[in-house]
Design an enzyme around this catalytic site. Structure first.
Site, PDB file in Angstrom:
ATOM      1  N   ASP A 102      -1.892  41.547  17.661  1.00 20.85           N
ATOM      2  CA  ASP A 102      -2.388  40.193  17.423  1.00 20.85           C
ATOM      3  C   ASP A 102      -1.681  39.588  16.211  1.00 20.85           C
ATOM      4  OD1 ASP A 102      -4.001  37.925  17.695  1.00 20.85           O
ATOM      5  OD2 ASP A 102      -5.572  38.750  16.396  1.00 20.85           O
ATOM      6  N   HIS A 103      -1.124  38.409  16.366  1.00 17.35           N
ATOM      7  CA  HIS A 103      -0.500  37.653  15.275  1.00 17.35           C
ATOM      8  C   HIS A 103       0.646  38.394  14.584  1.00 17.35           C
ATOM      9  CE1 HIS A 103      -2.925  34.024  15.176  1.00 17.35           C
ATOM     10  NE2 HIS A 103      -4.002  34.770  15.362  1.00 17.35           N
ATOM     11  N   ASP A 148       3.531  35.330  16.480  1.00 12.19           N
ATOM     12  CA  ASP A 148       3.020  34.067  15.962  1.00 12.19           C
ATOM     13  C   ASP A 148       4.078  33.398  15.090  1.00 12.19           C
ATOM     14  OD1 ASP A 148       1.692  31.933  14.901  1.00 12.19           O
ATOM     15  OD2 ASP A 148       0.124  33.097  13.891  1.00 12.19           O
ATOM     16  N   GLU A 166       2.390  31.240  20.180  1.00  6.36           N
ATOM     17  CA  GLU A 166       1.431  30.290  19.590  1.00  6.36           C
ATOM     18  C   GLU A 166       2.139  28.999  19.238  1.00  6.36           C
ATOM     19  OE1 GLU A 166      -1.440  31.718  16.758  1.00  6.36           O
ATOM     20  OE2 GLU A 166      -1.358  29.868  15.597  1.00  6.36           O
ATOM     21  N   HIS A 203      -9.923  30.602  12.649  1.00  6.49           N
ATOM     22  CA  HIS A 203     -10.310  31.991  12.422  1.00  6.49           C
ATOM     23  C   HIS A 203     -11.412  32.079  11.370  1.00  6.49           C
ATOM     24  CE1 HIS A 203      -6.005  32.507  13.816  1.00  6.49           C
ATOM     25  NE2 HIS A 203      -6.674  33.247  14.669  1.00  6.49           N
ATOM     26  N   GLY A 204     -12.375  32.988  11.592  1.00  7.94           N
ATOM     27  CA  GLY A 204     -13.425  33.223  10.608  1.00  7.94           C
ATOM     28  C   GLY A 204     -14.754  32.598  11.004  1.00  7.94           C
ATOM     29  N   HIS A 231      -8.054  31.368  20.203  1.00  9.51           N
ATOM     30  CA  HIS A 231      -8.296  32.189  19.013  1.00  9.51           C
ATOM     31  C   HIS A 231      -9.539  31.673  18.299  1.00  9.51           C
ATOM     32  CE1 HIS A 231      -4.278  34.410  18.437  1.00  9.51           C
ATOM     33  NE2 HIS A 231      -4.289  33.905  19.674  1.00  9.51           N
ATOM     34  N   GLY A 232     -10.111  32.508  17.427  1.00  8.06           N
ATOM     35  CA  GLY A 232     -11.296  32.093  16.697  1.00  8.06           C
ATOM     36  C   GLY A 232     -12.514  32.003  17.582  1.00  8.06           C
ATOM     37  N   THR A 267     -14.018  38.377  14.021  1.00  5.26           N
ATOM     38  CA  THR A 267     -15.062  38.315  13.000  1.00  5.26           C
ATOM     39  C   THR A 267     -16.377  38.895  13.499  1.00  5.26           C
ATOM     40  OG1 THR A 267     -14.048  36.355  12.012  1.00  5.26           O
ATOM     41  CG2 THR A 267     -16.346  36.765  11.488  1.00  5.26           C
TER      42      THR A 267
END
Length: 282
Positions: free
Chosen positions: A81-82, A103, A133, A174-175, A203-204, A228
């Site tokens: 991921d990323h 990414d 991305e 994200h988060g 994402h997120g 998260t």
């Protein structure tokens, strides 16, 4: 069963649902996700952040993921991921990853295309699909979001890079969201139309309201990242286990509860994205 990114994304595209992609950090989070996938007969993606690949954690964690995937009776993809550079992509491939996300969204458009195409060429040589991305998906702590993904740019990006799926910025981050996000569902539809139907990635996924997730999937989201919420589930389970005076302090026994809490989260997300009972369709 271990499968590659394109195989598992194609399953979702054919069935009109979404693959949940869980970020894992240790053997317990791997076990929780796999238990949930088995229980729900669901295909899943187990993915790791590049910092784990670049630290010794990845050295130990990768064999655990591979062992879990190969033992599972449902399709499982092991995904980076990323990944910010070729170094992380190469290391992940060496350790057995069957999906790579590069990414390049922090770079100018043409540089992102060039770099992503390079990663795609490398991964094509070993039959591993690449997620790209376009539209930098930042953190909920950022002062403002970047400009949302442009459908016309997305069409050019997909054509020139050959990615098998595309992460887009449509109001996600994200988060932990400070306020309820509002996804631009019409933009999802426009990107899908402009690109000829490229499977899109959200994402997120932690904290997005269920109704928005379902609308996004209906519009063309085929992979949703959950990171998260996995951390929170594991932390909550650990705190509860430590607070129980009757629970053994032996680590293997202590960890049974956090594994169960992560499993319950995985089940919840699997059902939300419609991946339950889809695990035998490959």
């Amino acid at each position: 069963m271990l499968v590659n990114l394109k195989q598992i994304i194609d399953m979702a595209e054919k069935g009109g649902y979404c693959i949940p992609a869980f970020n894992v950090y240790n053997i317990e989070t791997v076990m929780g996700v796999i238990k949930g996938a088995e229980e729900e007969n669901a295909p899943v993606i187990i993915q790791v952040y590049p910092r784990l690949i670049n630290e010794e954690v990845g050295y130990y964690l990768a064999p655990v993921i591979l062992a879990a995937a190969k033992k599972a009776t449902v399709p499982v993809c092991f995904h980076l991921d990323h990944g910010p550079s070729e170094i992380e992509a190469q290391r992940a491939l060496y350790w057995g990853a069957t999906g790579i996300m590069y990414d390049g969204s922090v770079h100018p458009f043409e540089e992102n295309i060039q770099n992503t195409k390079h990663i795609v060429d490398i991964c094509n040589a070993v039959d591993v699909g690449v997620e790209g991305e376009l539209g930098h998906i930042g953190s909920v702590n950022d002062d403002a979001m970047e400009e949302f993904t442009n459908p016309d740019e997305a069409a050019e990006f997909v054509k020139k890079t050959g990615v098998c799926c595309l992460a887009v910025l449509i109001g996600n981050a994200h988060g932990h969201y400070k306020k309820t996000p509002c996804l631009d569902i019409e933009r999802v539809k426009a990107i899908r139309k402009a690109t000829g139907g490229i499977p899109l990635v959200l994402h997120g996924g932690s904290g997005i309201p269920d109704e928005q997730v379902k609308a996004a999937i209906k519009a063309g989201i085929r992979k949703m990242n959950i990171g998260t919420d996995v951390c929170c589930a594991f932390a909550k389970g650990t705190e509860e286990a430590l607070a129980d005076p009757n629970r053994s302090i032996a680590v293997d026994l202590l960890m049974k509860h956090p594994i169960e809490v992560v499993k319950n989260l995985a089940v919840e997300k699997i059902r939300l994205v419609g991946a339950n009972n889809k695990g035998r369709s490959i």
